[in-house]
Design a protein around this motif. Structure first.
Motif, PDB file in Angstrom:
ATOM      1  N   LEU A  26       0.832  -1.209   0.000  1.00 33.98           N
ATOM      2  CA  LEU A  26       0.000   0.000   0.000  1.00 33.98           C
ATOM      3  C   LEU A  26       0.864   1.255   0.000  1.00 33.98           C
ATOM      4  N   ARG A  27       1.950   1.238   0.762  1.00 28.12           N
ATOM      5  CA  ARG A  27       2.862   2.388   0.779  1.00 28.12           C
ATOM      6  C   ARG A  27       3.474   2.597  -0.601  1.00 28.12           C
ATOM      7  N   GLU A  85       2.804   5.897  -3.633  1.00 29.78           N
ATOM      8  CA  GLU A  85       3.823   6.761  -4.209  1.00 29.78           C
ATOM      9  C   GLU A  85       3.710   6.883  -5.728  1.00 29.78           C
ATOM     10  N   LEU A  86       2.772   6.137  -6.309  1.00 29.82           N
ATOM     11  CA  LEU A  86       2.556   6.218  -7.757  1.00 29.82           C
ATOM     12  C   LEU A  86       1.582   7.334  -8.092  1.00 29.82           C
ATOM     13  N   ALA A 108       4.903   1.775 -14.077  1.00 29.01           N
ATOM     14  CA  ALA A 108       4.452   1.714 -12.687  1.00 29.01           C
ATOM     15  C   ALA A 108       5.105   0.544 -11.952  1.00 29.01           C
ATOM     16  N   LEU A 109       5.234  -0.593 -12.621  1.00 25.66           N
ATOM     17  CA  LEU A 109       5.906  -1.734 -11.995  1.00 25.66           C
ATOM     18  C   LEU A 109       7.382  -1.428 -11.747  1.00 25.66           C
ATOM     19  N   ASP A 110       8.021  -0.756 -12.688  1.00 29.51           N
ATOM     20  CA  ASP A 110       9.416  -0.352 -12.481  1.00 29.51           C
ATOM     21  C   ASP A 110       9.520   0.582 -11.280  1.00 29.51           C
ATOM     22  N   VAL A 135      10.842   1.607  -5.520  1.00 31.49           N
ATOM     23  CA  VAL A 135      10.413   2.009  -4.180  1.00 31.49           C
ATOM     24  C   VAL A 135      10.664   0.893  -3.179  1.00 31.49           C
ATOM     25  N   LEU A 136      10.363  -0.340  -3.566  1.00 34.17           N
ATOM     26  CA  LEU A 136      10.522  -1.465  -2.653  1.00 34.17           C
ATOM     27  C   LEU A 136      11.989  -1.841  -2.453  1.00 34.17           C
TER      28      LEU A 136
END
Length: 175
Positions: free
Chosen positions: A112-113, A117-118, A157-159, A164-165
């Protein structure tokens, strides 16, 4: 504070905020009556009606009777809501008890975090594609994008989520 009235001679507020403050209580009372006493739905209807009015406020503020127009918008919002609800929602006073099994709440919070951020449209693409398991074409239709737009937004978005992760991604994949 000026209170708009329905007579054309009286001064009408030219500022939307002033209009909303002065007419809000009256609109809420009307909505409360329309909904048969459902205060929450009444608030939602007033908010939606004021949102519709705000979008056209420049033109509406020059009308002879913006308060009367607001009443009409409120009633139309209510009727529109009733038509939508009649075709999709069924009211109930009982709820099935279902146990929630969330094997890893930290995974949920981390995802969720990362999603938060997207950009909103990128988030919508990922949620529709991967959470709701919609096809590229279904997602494109829902978001009014081209299929190639959905694919490129998904990829970016996946990139972004992977970035982020970072190190957490390997940990999440193992679960």
């Amino acid at each position: 504070m000026k209170h708009p009235s329905t007579s054309p001679e009286s001064a009408q507020p030219t500022d939307f905020r002033e209009f909303a403050v002065s007419r809000g209580r009256h609109l809420l009372r009307t909505a409360y009556l329309l909904t048969g006493g459902d205060a929450h739905l009444a608030e939602d209807l007033v908010q939606e009606a004021l949102g519709r009015i705000y979008g056209r406020w420049r033109k509406i503020s020059r009308m002879e009777n913006p308060a009367g127009y607001a009443q009409t918008v409120l009633v139309n919002t209510f009727l529109s809501h009733r038509r939508r609800r009649a075709s999709s929602e069924q009211a109930t006073d009982t709820f099935e008890e279902v146990a929630v099994s969330d094997p890893d709440p930290s995974l949920r919070l981390t995802l969720l975090r990362a999603l938060s951020e997207l950009a909103p449209q990128d988030r919508a693409v990922l949620v529709l594609r991967f959470w709701e398991d919609r096809s590229v074409d279904e997602t494109a239709a829902a978001l009014q994008l081209s299929a190639s737009g959905v694919r490129s937004r998904s990829s970016r978005a996946l990139d972004r989520i992977r970035a982020v992760l970072g190190d957490q991604l390997d940990e999440l994949v193992r679960h």
